[in-house]
Design a protein around this motif. Structure first.
Motif, PDB file in Angstrom:
ATOM      1  N   SER A  94       0.826  -1.210   0.000  1.00  0.00           N
ATOM      2  CA  SER A  94       0.000   0.000   0.000  1.00  0.00           C
ATOM      3  C   SER A  94       0.857   1.256   0.000  1.00  0.00           C
ATOM      4  O   SER A  94       0.635   2.173  -0.796  1.00  0.00           O
ATOM      5  N   LEU A  95       1.821   1.314   0.897  1.00  0.00           N
ATOM      6  CA  LEU A  95       2.686   2.495   0.992  1.00  0.00           C
ATOM      7  C   LEU A  95       3.468   2.702  -0.304  1.00  0.00           C
ATOM      8  O   LEU A  95       3.526   3.821  -0.840  1.00  0.00           O
ATOM      9  N   LEU A  96       4.069   1.651  -0.823  1.00  0.00           N
ATOM     10  CA  LEU A  96       4.873   1.785  -2.032  1.00  0.00           C
ATOM     11  C   LEU A  96       4.013   2.131  -3.245  1.00  0.00           C
ATOM     12  O   LEU A  96       4.458   2.874  -4.132  1.00  0.00           O
ATOM     13  N   SER A  97       2.787   1.658  -3.282  1.00  0.00           N
ATOM     14  CA  SER A  97       1.879   2.021  -4.382  1.00  0.00           C
ATOM     15  C   SER A  97       1.511   3.497  -4.326  1.00  0.00           C
ATOM     16  O   SER A  97       1.495   4.186  -5.350  1.00  0.00           O
ATOM     17  N   VAL A  98       1.211   3.988  -3.126  1.00  0.00           N
ATOM     18  CA  VAL A  98       0.880   5.405  -2.970  1.00  0.00           C
ATOM     19  C   VAL A  98       2.088   6.272  -3.329  1.00  0.00           C
ATOM     20  O   VAL A  98       1.959   7.286  -4.024  1.00  0.00           O
ATOM     21  N   LEU A  99       3.264   5.879  -2.870  1.00  0.00           N
ATOM     22  CA  LEU A  99       4.486   6.620  -3.217  1.00  0.00           C
ATOM     23  C   LEU A  99       4.710   6.643  -4.730  1.00  0.00           C
ATOM     24  O   LEU A  99       5.019   7.692  -5.309  1.00  0.00           O
ATOM     25  N   THR A 100       4.573   5.491  -5.355  1.00  0.00           N
ATOM     26  CA  THR A 100       4.783   5.394  -6.799  1.00  0.00           C
ATOM     27  C   THR A 100       3.814   6.295  -7.544  1.00  0.00           C
ATOM     28  O   THR A 100       4.218   7.075  -8.421  1.00  0.00           O
ATOM     29  N   SER A 101       2.548   6.218  -7.190  1.00  0.00           N
ATOM     30  CA  SER A 101       1.539   7.032  -7.849  1.00  0.00           C
ATOM     31  C   SER A 101       1.801   8.520  -7.645  1.00  0.00           C
ATOM     32  O   SER A 101       1.716   9.315  -8.587  1.00  0.00           O
ATOM     33  N   GLY A 102       2.124   8.905  -6.428  1.00  0.00           N
ATOM     34  CA  GLY A 102       2.367  10.317  -6.140  1.00  0.00           C
ATOM     35  C   GLY A 102       3.606  10.849  -6.816  1.00  0.00           C
ATOM     36  O   GLY A 102       3.631  11.991  -7.294  1.00  0.00           O
ATOM     37  N   LEU A 103       4.662  10.067  -6.873  1.00  0.00           N
ATOM     38  CA  LEU A 103       5.909  10.537  -7.474  1.00  0.00           C
ATOM     39  C   LEU A 103       5.841  10.584  -9.003  1.00  0.00           C
ATOM     40  O   LEU A 103       6.414  11.476  -9.627  1.00  0.00           O
ATOM     41  N   ILE A 104       5.150   9.635  -9.607  1.00  0.00           N
ATOM     42  CA  ILE A 104       5.022   9.657 -11.069  1.00  0.00           C
ATOM     43  C   ILE A 104       4.100  10.795 -11.492  1.00  0.00           C
ATOM     44  O   ILE A 104       4.394  11.526 -12.434  1.00  0.00           O
ATOM     45  N   ASP A 105       2.985  10.964 -10.806  1.00  0.00           N
ATOM     46  CA  ASP A 105       2.061  12.080 -10.999  1.00  0.00           C
ATOM     47  C   ASP A 105       1.717  12.314 -12.471  1.00  0.00           C
ATOM     48  O   ASP A 105       1.690  13.453 -12.943  1.00  0.00           O
ATOM     49  N   GLY A 106       1.503  11.239 -13.212  1.00  0.00           N
ATOM     50  CA  GLY A 106       1.082  11.348 -14.599  1.00  0.00           C
ATOM     51  C   GLY A 106       2.184  11.674 -15.592  1.00  0.00           C
ATOM     52  O   GLY A 106       1.903  11.860 -16.773  1.00  0.00           O
ATOM     53  N   ASN A 107       3.420  11.742 -15.142  1.00  0.00           N
ATOM     54  CA  ASN A 107       4.524  12.073 -16.031  1.00  0.00           C
ATOM     55  C   ASN A 107       5.256  10.791 -16.420  1.00  0.00           C
ATOM     56  O   ASN A 107       5.987  10.213 -15.617  1.00  0.00           O
ATOM     57  N   PRO A 108       5.131  10.354 -17.672  1.00  0.00           N
ATOM     58  CA  PRO A 108       5.749   9.091 -18.078  1.00  0.00           C
ATOM     59  C   PRO A 108       7.279   9.111 -18.029  1.00  0.00           C
ATOM     60  O   PRO A 108       7.906   8.061 -17.977  1.00  0.00           O
ATOM     61  N   GLU A 109       7.875  10.283 -18.035  1.00  0.00           N
ATOM     62  CA  GLU A 109       9.335  10.370 -17.967  1.00  0.00           C
ATOM     63  C   GLU A 109       9.872   9.948 -16.595  1.00  0.00           C
ATOM     64  O   GLU A 109      11.042   9.622 -16.454  1.00  0.00           O
ATOM     65  N   ARG A 110       9.026   9.973 -15.595  1.00  0.00           N
ATOM     66  CA  ARG A 110       9.451   9.633 -14.234  1.00  0.00           C
ATOM     67  C   ARG A 110       9.345   8.142 -13.911  1.00  0.00           C
ATOM     68  O   ARG A 110       9.831   7.717 -12.863  1.00  0.00           O
TER      69      ARG A 110
END
Length: 160
Positions: A94-110
């Motif tokens: 759960s934590l790693l999924s939330v982190l991943t989603s928040g850090l990528i934030d819709g930017n495919p370059e990330r």
């Protein structure tokens, strides 16, 4: 025509071998046979209820959604086989999924660097559980329950 033995005259060898092989397998695996029959009944019922159930897209969707659970289950199997238990897996995912989603934030370059960082964080958290369990001798139930509680508490803070 070739027969299996004089006890079964007139039955072709291939047919008798298949029948004997399948029935002898079921004799040692009654529970598995019940599961297979129930699974087949569910497949037939699903096919009768909805035409979409039989489509290739549905099967692909089920496979795609099952991959993550299969990977986690494989890891948990190894933990249980070695006599341990890991109750922090759900919270860690759960934590790693939330982190991943928040850090990528819709930017495919990330995607690449975020996935690499999150995998390393997961490795560090798993290693922390291992160190506390193996080197400090704390019961894995206590360690992973505590780690899971701490990680669960960080989920709200992790949303970037």
């Amino acid at each position: 025509m070739t027969t299996l033995s004089s006890q079964q005259p007139g039955i072709p060898l291939a047919s008798a071998a298949k029948k004997a092989g399948l029935s002898s397998w079921f004799k040692g695996h009654e529970r598995m046979a019940v599961v297979i029959v129930l699974l087949l009944l569910l497949l037939v019922a699903g096919s009768l209820v909805s035409e979409r159930f039989r489509q290739l897209g549905n099967l692909q969707n089920v496979y795609e959604q099952s991959v993550g659970l299969a990977l986690v289950s494989a890891g948990q199997t190894l933990v249980v086989l070695t006599g341990g238990i890991d109750l922090s897996v759900g919270s860690m995912i759960s934590l790693l999924s939330v982190l991943t989603s928040g850090l990528i934030d819709g930017n495919p370059e990330r995607v690449v660097w975020v996935v690499a960082v999150v995998l390393c964080l997961g490795l560090v958290l798993g290693a922390l559980n291992g160190v506390l369990t193996l080197w400090l001798g704390i019961n894995p139930l206590i360690v992973t329950l505590g780690t899971g509680a701490v990680l669960q508490g960080q989920i709200g803070r992790a949303h970037v």
